[in-house]
Design a protein around this motif. Structure first.
Motif, mmCIF file in Angstrom:
data_model
loop_
_atom_site.group_PDB
_atom_site.id
_atom_site.type_symbol
_atom_site.label_atom_id
_atom_site.label_comp_id
_atom_site.label_asym_id
_atom_site.label_seq_id
_atom_site.Cartn_x
_atom_site.Cartn_y
_atom_site.Cartn_z
ATOM 1 N N ASP A 1 57.987 35.621 58.228
ATOM 2 C CA ASP A 1 58.429 36.932 57.749
ATOM 3 C C ASP A 1 57.270 37.925 57.784
ATOM 4 O O ASP A 1 56.143 37.582 57.411
ATOM 5 C CB ASP A 1 58.945 36.838 56.315
ATOM 6 C CG ASP A 1 60.291 36.157 56.200
ATOM 7 O OD1 ASP A 1 60.964 35.968 57.227
ATOM 8 O OD2 ASP A 1 60.668 35.805 55.059
ATOM 9 N N THR A 2 57.546 39.136 58.223
ATOM 10 C CA THR A 2 56.533 40.187 58.254
ATOM 11 C C THR A 2 56.918 41.382 57.392
ATOM 12 O O THR A 2 56.168 42.348 57.320
ATOM 13 C CB THR A 2 56.277 40.667 59.699
ATOM 14 O OG1 THR A 2 57.509 41.115 60.255
ATOM 15 C CG2 THR A 2 55.685 39.551 60.547
ATOM 16 N N GLU A 3 58.075 41.310 56.738
ATOM 17 C CA GLU A 3 58.519 42.357 55.815
ATOM 18 C C GLU A 3 59.267 41.737 54.663
ATOM 19 O O GLU A 3 59.906 40.697 54.820
ATOM 20 C CB GLU A 3 59.447 43.351 56.508
ATOM 21 C CG GLU A 3 58.786 44.310 57.433
ATOM 22 C CD GLU A 3 59.755 45.392 57.907
ATOM 23 O OE1 GLU A 3 60.977 45.242 57.721
ATOM 24 O OE2 GLU A 3 59.274 46.385 58.464
ATOM 25 N N ALA A 4 59.201 42.402 53.513
ATOM 26 C CA ALA A 4 59.977 41.983 52.347
ATOM 27 C C ALA A 4 60.447 43.229 51.619
ATOM 28 O O ALA A 4 59.719 44.221 51.546
ATOM 29 C CB ALA A 4 59.133 41.119 51.419
ATOM 30 N N LEU B 1 54.158 42.484 55.461
ATOM 31 C CA LEU B 1 53.454 41.239 55.174
ATOM 32 C C LEU B 1 52.617 40.842 56.383
ATOM 33 O O LEU B 1 53.005 41.095 57.525
ATOM 34 C CB LEU B 1 54.450 40.119 54.870
ATOM 35 C CG LEU B 1 55.482 40.395 53.782
ATOM 36 C CD1 LEU B 1 56.427 39.206 53.654
ATOM 37 C CD2 LEU B 1 54.807 40.705 52.462
ATOM 38 N N ASP B 2 51.483 40.195 56.133
ATOM 39 C CA ASP B 2 50.594 39.770 57.208
ATOM 40 C C ASP B 2 50.443 38.258 57.174
ATOM 41 O O ASP B 2 49.629 37.735 56.410
ATOM 42 C CB ASP B 2 49.240 40.448 57.059
ATOM 43 C CG ASP B 2 48.270 40.082 58.173
ATOM 44 O OD1 ASP B 2 48.693 39.447 59.160
ATOM 45 O OD2 ASP B 2 47.087 40.445 58.057
ATOM 46 N N GLN C 1 48.901 34.274 49.399
ATOM 47 C CA GLN C 1 48.081 35.473 49.322
ATOM 48 C C GLN C 1 48.299 36.159 47.980
ATOM 49 O O GLN C 1 49.378 36.072 47.402
ATOM 50 C CB GLN C 1 48.459 36.454 50.438
ATOM 51 C CG GLN C 1 48.329 35.878 51.827
ATOM 52 C CD GLN C 1 48.855 36.832 52.889
ATOM 53 O OE1 GLN C 1 48.748 38.050 52.769
ATOM 54 N NE2 GLN C 1 49.443 36.266 53.936
ATOM 55 N N VAL D 1 50.555 41.848 44.207
ATOM 56 C CA VAL D 1 51.471 41.188 45.135
ATOM 57 C C VAL D 1 51.026 39.742 45.259
ATOM 58 O O VAL D 1 49.867 39.463 45.548
ATOM 59 C CB VAL D 1 51.436 41.854 46.535
ATOM 60 C CG1 VAL D 1 52.355 41.124 47.495
ATOM 61 C CG2 VAL D 1 51.794 43.326 46.441
ATOM 62 N N LEU E 1 52.297 36.330 47.312
ATOM 63 C CA LEU E 1 53.270 35.842 48.281
ATOM 64 C C LEU E 1 52.823 34.509 48.829
ATOM 65 O O LEU E 1 51.643 34.181 48.827
ATOM 66 C CB LEU E 1 53.497 36.856 49.403
ATOM 67 C CG LEU E 1 52.408 37.047 50.448
ATOM 68 C CD1 LEU E 1 52.722 36.211 51.679
ATOM 69 C CD2 LEU E 1 52.322 38.509 50.830
ATOM 70 N N TYR F 1 54.270 31.523 51.936
ATOM 71 C CA TYR F 1 55.210 31.169 52.993
ATOM 72 C C TYR F 1 55.616 29.716 52.845
ATOM 73 O O TYR F 1 54.767 28.852 52.623
ATOM 74 C CB TYR F 1 54.564 31.357 54.372
ATOM 75 C CG TYR F 1 54.391 32.802 54.756
ATOM 76 C CD1 TYR F 1 55.419 33.494 55.371
ATOM 77 C CD2 TYR F 1 53.205 33.470 54.515
ATOM 78 C CE1 TYR F 1 55.269 34.826 55.729
ATOM 79 C CE2 TYR F 1 53.043 34.796 54.872
ATOM 80 C CZ TYR F 1 54.083 35.469 55.477
ATOM 81 O OH TYR F 1 53.926 36.781 55.831
ATOM 82 N N ALA G 1 59.034 34.079 53.494
ATOM 83 C CA ALA G 1 58.088 34.520 52.470
ATOM 84 C C ALA G 1 58.778 34.655 51.120
ATOM 85 O O ALA G 1 59.866 35.209 51.017
ATOM 86 C CB ALA G 1 57.477 35.852 52.862
ATOM 87 N N VAL H 1 58.024 36.542 47.667
ATOM 88 C CA VAL H 1 57.159 37.632 47.219
ATOM 89 C C VAL H 1 57.417 37.907 45.753
ATOM 90 O O VAL H 1 58.564 38.014 45.314
ATOM 91 C CB VAL H 1 57.398 38.915 48.049
ATOM 92 C CG1 VAL H 1 56.505 40.040 47.571
ATOM 93 C CG2 VAL H 1 57.185 38.630 49.530
#
Length: 88
Positions: A29-32, A47-48, A55, A70, A72, A74, A80, A82
């Motif tokens: 996932d790169t967005e939440a 998200l990175d 993280q 934040v 998060l 995986y 992810a 979050v």
């Protein structure tokens, strides 16, 4: 691994993604979608995955500019989880 599972320091971002190579990067996932704990506005958070499986960092709300923590992590499928908490 989540913060509540008692498996040590969950926010140690040195844990790698194992054998996931560049071709597998799209699986993470790169967005939440999150909601600011201060003003209640919903927004998308970038998200990175390169930051590691777990993280923790502080980011300011895009609307009210107040800071949040934040957290998060995986899971094995790249999804992810979050958690957003206000920084007072």
């Amino acid at each position: 691994m989540s913060p509540d599972d008692g498996a040590g320091d969950w926010n140690d971002d040195t844990e790698s993604f194992g054998d996931a190579g560049p071709e597998d990067a799209a699986a993470f996932d790169t967005e939440a979608d999150v909601t600011c704990p201060h003003c209640g506005e919903s927004m998308s958070l970038a998200l990175d995955p390169a930051g590691g499986r777990a993280q923790e960092y502080v980011e300011d709300c895009q609307v009210c500019c107040r800071p949040w923590r934040v957290r998060l992590w995986y899971d094995a499928t790249g999804a992810a989880e979050v958690q957003i908490q206000p920084v007072e």
